[in-house]
Design an enzyme around this catalytic site. Sequence first.
Site, PDB file in Angstrom:
ATOM      1  N   LYS A  99    -108.865  40.294  -7.824  1.00  0.00           N
ATOM      2  CA  LYS A  99    -109.883  40.064  -8.856  1.00  0.00           C
ATOM      3  C   LYS A  99    -111.104  40.938  -8.585  1.00  0.00           C
ATOM      4  O   LYS A  99    -111.526  41.087  -7.424  1.00  0.00           O
ATOM      5  CB  LYS A  99    -110.263  38.581  -8.836  1.00  0.00           C
ATOM      6  N   SER A 107    -111.964  32.200 -15.158  1.00  0.00           N
ATOM      7  CA  SER A 107    -112.390  33.573 -15.218  1.00  0.00           C
ATOM      8  C   SER A 107    -111.404  34.564 -14.592  1.00  0.00           C
ATOM      9  O   SER A 107    -111.488  35.765 -14.876  1.00  0.00           O
ATOM     10  CB  SER A 107    -113.731  33.720 -14.493  1.00  0.00           C
ATOM     11  N   SER A 145    -111.289  28.399 -12.245  1.00  0.00           N
ATOM     12  CA  SER A 145    -110.937  29.773 -12.608  1.00  0.00           C
ATOM     13  C   SER A 145    -109.645  30.328 -12.038  1.00  0.00           C
ATOM     14  O   SER A 145    -109.248  31.431 -12.412  1.00  0.00           O
ATOM     15  CB  SER A 145    -112.072  30.715 -12.217  1.00  0.00           C
TER      16      SER A 145
END
Length: 494
Positions: free
Chosen positions: A78, A153, A177
């Site tokens: 990420k 997210s 997330s």
Amino acid sequence: MDPTTQTLTQLRHALRHGETTSVAITQAILDRMTEIDNDIQSYITITDEMALEQAAAADARLAQGQDTPLLGIPVAVKDIICTQGVETTAGSKILEGFIPPYDAFVVSQLKEAGAVILGKTNTDEFAMGSSTENSAYFTTRNPWDMTRVPGGSSGGSAAAVAAGLAFAALGTDTGGSVRQPASFCSVVGLRPTYGRISRWGVIAFASSLDQVGTFGRTVADCAAMFQVAAGYDRRDSTAINTPVPDYEAALTGDIRGLRVGIPREYFVGGMDPDVEAAVRAAIDQLAALGAEVREVSLPHTEYALPVYYIIAPAEASANLARYDGTRFGPRVPGREQIDTVKKTRALFGPEVKRRIMLGTYALSAGYYDAYYGRALKARTLIKQDFQRAFQHVDIIAAPTSPTTAFKIGERVNDPLSMYLADIFTLSLNLSASCGLSVPCGFDRQGLPIGLQLIGNTLQEATILNAAHAYEQATPWHHRLPPVGQPDNSAATSP
Ligand code: GLN
């Protein structure tokens, strides 16, 4: 066979037995990215050259009979996790062009384990969001339905793993997330106990809630990634200094006698009926595997959302004060220093600005006790709910999200409806528990549904094993999303 449809575990076996090479697999994934990632947009940065170099180095080591846990396996990270020499944006324009001079702890762990790093995946700006629509760059699409969000997210990581664009990935989970996008994309996502993984080098959102998590196409794959990521490091003072158990060995598939609690408060109103039906069927399946299912109560559940939306923005407002145009990323010059700070901070997107304002307000003199102070007290009550429940049960089962993936654009102008996407995941971050999402079916429209399994502090092995037992008894993980399939009918047969 197309290597991109294989699992990490199958691939590891094939590499160790000389049936394929890391370079071949890495190239296959990079080719698939060229083919479909312009549409899905799961990656912000693709580190193709570096990945092929790492793959070649892995092949050389494999040829010498060397072995490390992820040797030659292509994975994704990420874009809120620092990677030495590779741009790390946190999904924000305020960090555009920021090239960290060091690797995050988790990235060092991956490199040491021999993994090949494919690139940096899309995220809501500073991980604030549930859909990737708050990314300053673009919105990732859900590989199961390109008109829908992948969740967030860590939506880029979840979509990449679902679409065969990485064999596993790292995310972060401050309020859901990792679990929520895992549920929207039909992959497995684990949010370990706070402190289980050192956060050194992870860009901070809300420091008392942030934790790194892992994605895999199967529970075993998610566990393999977690095995490598987990660990203590002095540079994160909140990391727990306790040995990392053998999570992969814990996947026995035997859950006879496991006490599973169903929280009464999670099955009231507002839930999509298809989600409720799938989660109830999954709980029946756990019982059929020998688990003892009983009801539990988490009476302060209704406070989780307001408490989270005071604590997280409060911490975010403090953490994000450092982006002043002096130390990191771009600088928009003004006449005086204060103008520079103002102009630079105007680079934050609307959701980040909203959080900074909410947080600053909640922390301001005169309001501190009324908001932040009370939120901390309510947080203790939520924590105690879990502690009490875990005196009677080993794990808690619940939906991961009240709905399946929503349409792109549907909620982005309505922050409250976006916040509600995390109603079942937030409490865990406020407590000291760990949790995961495992695929448990599809709704009428063919969109994935996730079952959330929550464990007591540091009981990751227990929830992973329960998820593994469930997964082995059900067909969901065999389904692949329609994107990039030669024959779309393959996507609907289990
Ligand atoms: N959706 C939640 C938020 O916007 C949780 C995000 C996260 O876990 N990083 O704060």
